[in-house]
Design an enzyme around this catalytic site. Structure first.
Site, PDB file in Angstrom:
ATOM      1  N   HIS A  83       0.812  -1.240   0.000  1.00 14.75           N
ATOM      2  CA  HIS A  83       0.000   0.000   0.000  1.00 14.75           C
ATOM      3  C   HIS A  83       0.837   1.279   0.000  1.00 14.75           C
ATOM      4  CE1 HIS A  83      -3.808  -2.222   1.653  1.00 14.75           C
ATOM      5  NE2 HIS A  83      -3.252  -2.833   0.644  1.00 14.75           N
ATOM      6  N   ASP A 138      -5.495  -7.364  -5.437  1.00 14.73           N
ATOM      7  CA  ASP A 138      -5.091  -6.462  -4.356  1.00 14.73           C
ATOM      8  C   ASP A 138      -4.104  -5.434  -4.895  1.00 14.73           C
ATOM      9  OD1 ASP A 138      -2.568  -7.669  -4.409  1.00 14.73           O
ATOM     10  OD2 ASP A 138      -2.976  -8.966  -2.701  1.00 14.73           O
TER      11      ASP A 138
HETATM   12  O1  T3D Z   1       0.926 -11.262   1.305  1.00 11.94           O
HETATM   13  C1  T3D Z   1       0.951 -10.943   0.141  1.00 11.94           C
HETATM   14  O2  T3D Z   1       2.005 -10.500  -0.312  1.00 11.94           O
HETATM   15  C2  T3D Z   1      -0.253 -11.083  -0.745  1.00 11.94           C
HETATM   16  C3  T3D Z   1      -0.083 -10.390  -2.026  1.00 11.94           C
HETATM   17  C4  T3D Z   1      -0.421 -10.983  -3.195  1.00 11.94           C
HETATM   18  C5  T3D Z   1      -0.262 -10.237  -4.431  1.00 11.94           C
HETATM   19  C6  T3D Z   1      -0.049 -11.105  -5.662  1.00 11.94           C
HETATM   20  O3  T3D Z   1       0.613 -10.624  -6.550  1.00 11.94           O
HETATM   21  S1  T3D Z   1      -0.764 -12.637  -5.785  1.00 11.94           S
HETATM   22  C7  T3D Z   1      -0.328 -13.165  -7.445  1.00 11.94           C
HETATM   23  C8  T3D Z   1       1.087 -13.680  -7.503  1.00 11.94           C
HETATM   24  N1  T3D Z   1       1.528 -13.915  -8.856  1.00 11.94           N
HETATM   25  C9  T3D Z   1       1.177 -15.016  -9.556  1.00 11.94           C
HETATM   26  O4  T3D Z   1       0.383 -15.841  -9.136  1.00 11.94           O
HETATM   27  C10 T3D Z   1       1.832 -15.212 -10.915  1.00 11.94           C
HETATM   28  C11 T3D Z   1       2.503 -16.585 -10.992  1.00 11.94           C
HETATM   29  N2  T3D Z   1       3.208 -16.733 -12.237  1.00 11.94           N
HETATM   30  C12 T3D Z   1       2.618 -17.142 -13.372  1.00 11.94           C
HETATM   31  O5  T3D Z   1       1.432 -17.404 -13.438  1.00 11.94           O
HETATM   32  C13 T3D Z   1       3.497 -17.272 -14.572  1.00 11.94           C
HETATM   33  O6  T3D Z   1       4.835 -17.318 -14.154  1.00 11.94           O
HETATM   34  C14 T3D Z   1       3.331 -16.098 -15.558  1.00 11.94           C
HETATM   35  C15 T3D Z   1       1.979 -16.244 -16.317  1.00 11.94           C
HETATM   36  C16 T3D Z   1       3.368 -14.760 -14.861  1.00 11.94           C
HETATM   37  C17 T3D Z   1       4.465 -16.122 -16.608  1.00 11.94           C
HETATM   38  O7  T3D Z   1       4.519 -17.384 -17.225  1.00 11.94           O
HETATM   39  P1  T3D Z   1       5.798 -17.765 -18.093  1.00 11.94           P
HETATM   40  O8  T3D Z   1       5.496 -19.115 -18.694  1.00 11.94           O
HETATM   41  O9  T3D Z   1       6.141 -16.662 -19.017  1.00 11.94           O
HETATM   42  O10 T3D Z   1       7.024 -17.877 -17.069  1.00 11.94           O
HETATM   43  P2  T3D Z   1       7.316 -19.012 -15.996  1.00 11.94           P
HETATM   44  O11 T3D Z   1       8.152 -20.072 -16.598  1.00 11.94           O
HETATM   45  O12 T3D Z   1       6.056 -19.433 -15.350  1.00 11.94           O
HETATM   46  O13 T3D Z   1       8.165 -18.207 -14.904  1.00 11.94           O
HETATM   47  C18 T3D Z   1       9.580 -17.956 -15.071  1.00 11.94           C
HETATM   48  C19 T3D Z   1      10.241 -18.126 -13.736  1.00 11.94           C
HETATM   49  O14 T3D Z   1       9.687 -17.157 -12.827  1.00 11.94           O
HETATM   50  C20 T3D Z   1       9.934 -19.489 -13.119  1.00 11.94           C
HETATM   51  O15 T3D Z   1      11.059 -19.871 -12.368  1.00 11.94           O
HETATM   52  P3  T3D Z   1      12.047 -21.046 -12.895  1.00 11.94           P
HETATM   53  O16 T3D Z   1      11.182 -22.239 -13.161  1.00 11.94           O
HETATM   54  O17 T3D Z   1      12.649 -20.489 -14.154  1.00 11.94           O
HETATM   55  O18 T3D Z   1      13.022 -21.242 -11.790  1.00 11.94           O
HETATM   56  C21 T3D Z   1       8.765 -19.187 -12.216  1.00 11.94           C
HETATM   57  O19 T3D Z   1       8.638 -20.114 -11.155  1.00 11.94           O
HETATM   58  C22 T3D Z   1       9.156 -17.819 -11.683  1.00 11.94           C
HETATM   59  N3  T3D Z   1       7.987 -17.090 -11.211  1.00 11.94           N
HETATM   60  C23 T3D Z   1       6.956 -16.629 -11.955  1.00 11.94           C
HETATM   61  N4  T3D Z   1       6.075 -16.012 -11.193  1.00 11.94           N
HETATM   62  C24 T3D Z   1       6.559 -16.080  -9.934  1.00 11.94           C
HETATM   63  C25 T3D Z   1       7.762 -16.779  -9.932  1.00 11.94           C
HETATM   64  N5  T3D Z   1       8.470 -17.015  -8.846  1.00 11.94           N
HETATM   65  C26 T3D Z   1       7.965 -16.552  -7.674  1.00 11.94           C
HETATM   66  N6  T3D Z   1       6.816 -15.867  -7.591  1.00 11.94           N
HETATM   67  C27 T3D Z   1       6.095 -15.616  -8.676  1.00 11.94           C
HETATM   68  N7  T3D Z   1       4.953 -14.869  -8.581  1.00 11.94           N
END
Ligand code: T3D
Length: 256
Positions: A83, A138
Protein backbone atom coordinates in the site's frame (compact mmCIF):
# COMPACT_ATOMS: atom_id res chain seq x y z
CA UNK A 1 22.91 -6.03 -7.86
CA UNK A 2 20.19 -4.07 -6.08
CA UNK A 3 16.61 -5.35 -6.36
CA UNK A 4 15.59 -1.92 -7.65
CA UNK A 5 17.87 0.30 -9.68
CA UNK A 6 17.43 3.95 -10.59
CA UNK A 7 19.04 5.91 -13.38
CA UNK A 8 18.71 9.56 -14.38
CA UNK A 9 18.69 11.02 -17.87
CA UNK A 10 18.06 14.75 -17.60
CA UNK A 11 14.82 15.23 -15.66
CA UNK A 12 13.64 11.63 -16.23
CA UNK A 13 14.12 9.04 -13.49
CA UNK A 14 13.93 5.41 -14.59
CA UNK A 15 13.12 2.82 -11.94
CA UNK A 16 14.02 -0.75 -12.89
CA UNK A 17 12.64 -3.69 -10.91
CA UNK A 18 15.56 -6.06 -10.83
CA UNK A 19 14.85 -9.68 -9.91
CA UNK A 20 14.89 -11.04 -13.47
CA UNK A 21 15.21 -14.71 -12.48
CA UNK A 22 11.72 -14.59 -10.98
CA UNK A 23 10.31 -12.07 -13.46
CA UNK A 24 10.75 -9.32 -10.83
CA UNK A 25 8.39 -10.83 -8.25
CA UNK A 26 7.91 -8.74 -5.11
CA UNK A 27 9.87 -9.64 -2.00
CA UNK A 28 10.78 -7.49 0.99
CA UNK A 29 13.92 -6.10 -0.66
CA UNK A 30 12.02 -5.13 -3.80
CA UNK A 31 9.35 -3.32 -1.76
CA UNK A 32 12.08 -1.45 0.14
CA UNK A 33 13.98 -0.57 -3.02
CA UNK A 34 10.82 0.65 -4.68
CA UNK A 35 9.98 2.82 -1.68
CA UNK A 36 13.44 4.42 -1.86
CA UNK A 37 13.14 4.94 -5.62
CA UNK A 38 9.74 6.59 -5.29
CA UNK A 39 11.21 8.85 -2.60
CA UNK A 40 14.00 9.79 -5.01
CA UNK A 41 11.31 10.55 -7.61
CA UNK A 42 9.99 13.30 -5.33
CA UNK A 43 13.19 15.31 -5.82
CA UNK A 44 12.51 18.70 -7.42
CA UNK A 45 14.72 18.00 -10.45
CA UNK A 46 12.79 14.86 -11.44
CA UNK A 47 9.94 15.77 -13.80
CA UNK A 48 8.90 12.37 -15.21
CA UNK A 49 9.34 8.77 -14.12
CA UNK A 50 9.56 5.50 -16.05
CA UNK A 51 9.02 2.16 -14.29
CA UNK A 52 10.18 -0.99 -16.05
CA UNK A 53 11.46 -4.51 -15.37
CA UNK A 54 14.84 -6.14 -15.91
CA UNK A 55 14.96 -9.19 -18.17
CA UNK A 56 11.90 -10.67 -19.85
CA UNK A 57 9.26 -9.78 -17.27
CA UNK A 58 7.78 -6.55 -15.93
CA UNK A 59 6.67 -7.86 -12.52
CA UNK A 60 4.69 -10.99 -11.61
CA UNK A 61 3.38 -9.84 -8.23
CA UNK A 62 4.08 -11.51 -4.94
CA UNK A 63 7.01 -13.95 -4.81
CA UNK A 64 5.06 -17.15 -4.37
CA UNK A 65 8.00 -19.01 -2.89
CA UNK A 66 7.23 -17.01 0.25
CA UNK A 67 3.87 -18.83 0.34
CA UNK A 68 5.49 -22.27 0.66
CA UNK A 69 4.70 -22.00 4.30
CA UNK A 70 1.22 -20.91 5.32
CA UNK A 71 1.13 -17.16 4.72
CA UNK A 72 1.01 -15.08 7.84
CA UNK A 73 -1.15 -12.00 8.20
CA UNK A 74 -1.54 -11.00 4.56
CA UNK A 75 -3.72 -8.01 5.40
CA UNK A 76 -0.95 -6.49 7.48
CA UNK A 77 1.66 -7.34 4.87
CA UNK A 78 -0.35 -5.58 2.18
CA UNK A 79 -0.83 -2.55 4.41
CA UNK A 80 2.85 -2.40 5.40
CA UNK A 81 4.53 -3.09 2.05
CA UNK A 82 2.32 -2.82 -1.06
CA UNK A 83 0.00 0.00 0.00
CA UNK A 84 2.64 2.64 0.82
CA UNK A 85 4.22 2.24 -2.61
CA UNK A 86 0.90 2.35 -4.48
CA UNK A 87 -0.02 5.50 -2.56
CA UNK A 88 3.44 7.01 -3.10
CA UNK A 89 3.04 6.46 -6.82
CA UNK A 90 -0.45 7.94 -7.03
CA UNK A 91 0.42 10.97 -4.90
CA UNK A 92 3.60 11.66 -6.87
CA UNK A 93 2.76 14.89 -8.67
CA UNK A 94 4.65 13.91 -11.79
CA UNK A 95 3.81 11.68 -14.75
CA UNK A 96 4.70 8.01 -14.26
CA UNK A 97 4.99 5.76 -17.30
CA UNK A 98 4.99 1.98 -16.98
CA UNK A 99 7.23 0.65 -19.75
CA UNK A 100 5.80 -2.86 -19.70
CA UNK A 101 8.58 -4.97 -21.14
CA UNK A 102 7.10 -8.42 -20.47
CA UNK A 103 4.51 -10.16 -18.36
CA UNK A 104 2.75 -8.08 -15.68
CA UNK A 105 0.89 -10.42 -13.33
CA UNK A 106 -0.90 -10.18 -9.98
CA UNK A 107 0.28 -7.20 -7.98
CA UNK A 108 2.68 -6.43 -10.86
CA UNK A 109 -0.35 -5.90 -13.09
CA UNK A 110 -1.91 -3.75 -10.35
CA UNK A 111 1.25 -1.68 -10.10
CA UNK A 112 1.38 -1.12 -13.87
CA UNK A 113 -2.25 0.01 -13.75
CA UNK A 114 -1.45 2.46 -10.92
CA UNK A 115 0.88 4.32 -13.30
CA UNK A 116 -0.43 7.23 -15.37
CA UNK A 117 0.42 5.70 -18.75
CA UNK A 118 1.33 2.26 -19.96
CA UNK A 119 3.46 1.65 -23.04
CA UNK A 120 3.81 -2.04 -23.81
CA UNK A 121 6.33 -4.07 -25.75
CA UNK A 122 4.61 -6.30 -28.30
CA UNK A 123 5.85 -9.27 -26.27
CA UNK A 124 4.25 -7.97 -23.04
CA UNK A 125 1.17 -9.49 -21.47
CA UNK A 126 -1.15 -8.79 -18.56
CA UNK A 127 -2.35 -11.54 -16.21
CA UNK A 128 -4.70 -10.90 -13.28
CA UNK A 129 -3.14 -13.96 -11.69
CA UNK A 130 -4.79 -13.64 -8.27
CA UNK A 131 -7.83 -15.76 -9.10
CA UNK A 132 -5.61 -18.55 -10.47
CA UNK A 133 -4.32 -19.16 -6.93
CA UNK A 134 -7.62 -18.49 -5.18
CA UNK A 135 -6.93 -14.88 -4.24
CA UNK A 136 -8.65 -11.61 -4.99
CA UNK A 137 -7.14 -8.57 -6.74
CA UNK A 138 -5.09 -6.46 -4.36
CA UNK A 139 -2.55 -3.62 -4.37
CA UNK A 140 -5.18 -1.47 -6.06
CA UNK A 141 -5.91 -3.99 -8.84
CA UNK A 142 -9.67 -3.87 -8.29
CA UNK A 143 -9.56 -0.07 -8.05
CA UNK A 144 -7.46 0.74 -11.10
CA UNK A 145 -8.71 -2.00 -13.43
CA UNK A 146 -12.34 -1.09 -12.72
CA UNK A 147 -11.62 2.54 -13.49
CA UNK A 148 -9.66 1.80 -16.65
CA UNK A 149 -11.89 -0.92 -18.10
CA UNK A 150 -15.28 -0.32 -16.48
CA UNK A 151 -17.01 -2.76 -14.09
CA UNK A 152 -18.32 -5.34 -16.57
CA UNK A 153 -15.03 -5.91 -18.36
CA UNK A 154 -13.11 -5.70 -15.08
CA UNK A 155 -15.30 -8.46 -13.63
CA UNK A 156 -14.93 -10.67 -16.67
CA UNK A 157 -11.16 -10.27 -16.78
CA UNK A 158 -10.32 -10.32 -13.07
CA UNK A 159 -12.43 -13.43 -12.48
CA UNK A 160 -11.17 -15.31 -15.54
CA UNK A 161 -7.49 -14.72 -14.80
CA UNK A 162 -6.79 -14.92 -18.51
CA UNK A 163 -3.65 -13.55 -20.09
CA UNK A 164 -4.19 -10.46 -22.27
CA UNK A 165 -1.70 -9.92 -25.05
CA UNK A 166 -0.28 -6.44 -25.56
CA UNK A 167 -2.48 -6.05 -28.66
CA UNK A 168 -5.61 -7.01 -26.68
CA UNK A 169 -4.60 -4.68 -23.86
CA UNK A 170 -4.30 -1.88 -26.41
CA UNK A 171 -7.70 -2.65 -27.92
CA UNK A 172 -9.20 -2.53 -24.40
CA UNK A 173 -7.53 0.79 -23.57
CA UNK A 174 -5.33 -0.71 -20.88
CA UNK A 175 -2.17 0.50 -22.65
CA UNK A 176 -1.75 3.67 -24.66
CA UNK A 177 0.54 2.17 -27.25
CA UNK A 178 2.36 -1.01 -28.24
CA UNK A 179 5.85 -0.91 -29.71
CA UNK A 180 8.36 -3.48 -30.90
CA UNK A 181 10.15 -5.00 -27.93
CA UNK A 182 13.54 -3.67 -29.03
CA UNK A 183 12.14 -0.15 -29.28
CA UNK A 184 10.40 0.01 -25.90
CA UNK A 185 13.19 1.65 -23.90
CA UNK A 186 13.73 4.35 -26.51
CA UNK A 187 10.03 5.05 -26.94
CA UNK A 188 9.41 5.26 -23.17
CA UNK A 189 12.39 7.62 -22.86
CA UNK A 190 11.04 9.75 -25.69
CA UNK A 191 7.55 10.04 -24.15
CA UNK A 192 9.03 10.68 -20.70
CA UNK A 193 11.31 13.44 -22.07
CA UNK A 194 8.31 15.08 -23.77
CA UNK A 195 6.34 14.97 -20.52
CA UNK A 196 9.33 16.21 -18.52
CA UNK A 197 9.50 19.34 -20.68
CA UNK A 198 5.89 20.31 -19.86
CA UNK A 199 4.71 22.41 -16.90
CA UNK A 200 5.33 19.77 -14.23
CA UNK A 201 3.26 21.35 -11.51
CA UNK A 202 0.24 21.68 -13.79
CA UNK A 203 0.66 18.01 -14.76
CA UNK A 204 0.79 17.04 -11.08
CA UNK A 205 -2.34 19.04 -10.36
CA UNK A 206 -4.09 17.52 -13.38
CA UNK A 207 -3.25 14.07 -11.98
CA UNK A 208 -4.79 15.06 -8.65
CA UNK A 209 -7.89 16.36 -10.40
CA UNK A 210 -8.34 13.18 -12.42
CA UNK A 211 -8.09 11.04 -9.27
CA UNK A 212 -10.51 13.38 -7.49
CA UNK A 213 -12.99 13.29 -10.39
CA UNK A 214 -13.49 9.56 -10.04
CA UNK A 215 -15.41 9.96 -6.80
CA UNK A 216 -16.58 13.57 -6.81
CA UNK A 217 -19.85 15.32 -7.51
CA UNK A 218 -19.72 17.99 -10.20
CA UNK A 219 -19.95 20.68 -7.52
CA UNK A 220 -16.98 19.30 -5.60
CA UNK A 221 -14.97 18.84 -8.77
CA UNK A 222 -15.65 22.42 -9.90
CA UNK A 223 -14.49 23.65 -6.52
CA UNK A 224 -11.32 21.54 -6.66
CA UNK A 225 -10.58 22.88 -10.15
CA UNK A 226 -10.98 26.42 -8.90
CA UNK A 227 -8.61 25.77 -5.96
CA UNK A 228 -5.94 24.15 -8.10
CA UNK A 229 -6.26 26.69 -10.91
CA UNK A 230 -5.57 29.39 -8.33
CA UNK A 231 -2.42 27.46 -7.39
CA UNK A 232 -1.47 26.96 -11.06
CA UNK A 233 -1.58 30.69 -11.72
CA UNK A 234 1.08 31.13 -9.01
CA UNK A 235 3.63 28.96 -10.85
CA UNK A 236 6.59 30.20 -12.85
CA UNK A 237 5.48 27.95 -15.71
CA UNK A 238 2.15 29.78 -15.96
CA UNK A 239 4.00 33.10 -16.25
CA UNK A 240 6.35 31.61 -18.85
CA UNK A 241 3.46 30.06 -20.81
CA UNK A 242 1.59 33.35 -21.08
CA UNK A 243 4.75 35.35 -21.85
CA UNK A 244 5.79 32.89 -24.57
CA UNK A 245 2.34 33.05 -26.14
CA UNK A 246 2.31 36.84 -26.20
CA UNK A 247 5.88 36.99 -27.52
CA UNK A 248 5.05 34.38 -30.18
CA UNK A 249 7.87 32.02 -29.14
CA UNK A 250 7.95 28.44 -27.84
CA UNK A 251 7.69 28.26 -24.02
CA UNK A 252 10.56 26.98 -21.89
CA UNK A 253 9.00 25.42 -18.85
CA UNK A 254 11.22 24.85 -15.82
CA UNK A 255 8.78 22.77 -13.79
CA UNK A 256 8.37 25.37 -11.02
O1 T3D B 1 0.93 -11.26 1.30
C1 T3D B 1 0.95 -10.94 0.14
O2 T3D B 1 2.01 -10.50 -0.31
C2 T3D B 1 -0.25 -11.08 -0.75
C3 T3D B 1 -0.08 -10.39 -2.03
C4 T3D B 1 -0.42 -10.98 -3.19
C5 T3D B 1 -0.26 -10.24 -4.43
C6 T3D B 1 -0.05 -11.11 -5.66
O3 T3D B 1 0.61 -10.62 -6.55
S1 T3D B 1 -0.76 -12.64 -5.79
C7 T3D B 1 -0.33 -13.17 -7.45
C8 T3D B 1 1.09 -13.68 -7.50
N1 T3D B 1 1.53 -13.91 -8.86
C9 T3D B 1 1.18 -15.02 -9.56
O4 T3D B 1 0.38 -15.84 -9.14
C10 T3D B 1 1.83 -15.21 -10.91
C11 T3D B 1 2.50 -16.59 -10.99
N2 T3D B 1 3.21 -16.73 -12.24
C12 T3D B 1 2.62 -17.14 -13.37
O5 T3D B 1 1.43 -17.40 -13.44
C13 T3D B 1 3.50 -17.27 -14.57
O6 T3D B 1 4.83 -17.32 -14.15
C14 T3D B 1 3.33 -16.10 -15.56
C15 T3D B 1 1.98 -16.24 -16.32
C16 T3D B 1 3.37 -14.76 -14.86
C17 T3D B 1 4.47 -16.12 -16.61
O7 T3D B 1 4.52 -17.38 -17.22
P1 T3D B 1 5.80 -17.76 -18.09
O8 T3D B 1 5.50 -19.12 -18.69
O9 T3D B 1 6.14 -16.66 -19.02
O10 T3D B 1 7.02 -17.88 -17.07
P2 T3D B 1 7.32 -19.01 -16.00
O11 T3D B 1 8.15 -20.07 -16.60
O12 T3D B 1 6.06 -19.43 -15.35
O13 T3D B 1 8.17 -18.21 -14.90
C18 T3D B 1 9.58 -17.96 -15.07
C19 T3D B 1 10.24 -18.13 -13.74
O14 T3D B 1 9.69 -17.16 -12.83
C20 T3D B 1 9.93 -19.49 -13.12
O15 T3D B 1 11.06 -19.87 -12.37
P3 T3D B 1 12.05 -21.05 -12.89
O16 T3D B 1 11.18 -22.24 -13.16
O17 T3D B 1 12.65 -20.49 -14.15
O18 T3D B 1 13.02 -21.24 -11.79
C21 T3D B 1 8.77 -19.19 -12.22
O19 T3D B 1 8.64 -20.11 -11.16
C22 T3D B 1 9.16 -17.82 -11.68
N3 T3D B 1 7.99 -17.09 -11.21
C23 T3D B 1 6.96 -16.63 -11.96
N4 T3D B 1 6.08 -16.01 -11.19
C24 T3D B 1 6.56 -16.08 -9.93
C25 T3D B 1 7.76 -16.78 -9.93
N5 T3D B 1 8.47 -17.01 -8.85
C26 T3D B 1 7.96 -16.55 -7.67
N6 T3D B 1 6.82 -15.87 -7.59
C27 T3D B 1 6.10 -15.62 -8.68
N7 T3D B 1 4.95 -14.87 -8.58
Amino acid sequence: MAEVETTREGAVLTITLNRPDVLNAFNAALHEGLAAALKEARGPDVRAVVVTGAGRGFCVGQDLTEFREAPRDIGSRLRDTYHPNVLALRTLEKPVIAAVNGVAAGAGMSFACACDLRIAADSASFVPAFINIGLIPDSGGSYFVTRILGPARAFEWLTSGRKLTAAEAHAWGLVSEVVETDGLTARAAEVAAQLAALPTRAIGMTKRLIDHALNATLERQLEREAELQAAATQTEDFREGVAAFLEKRPPEFGGR
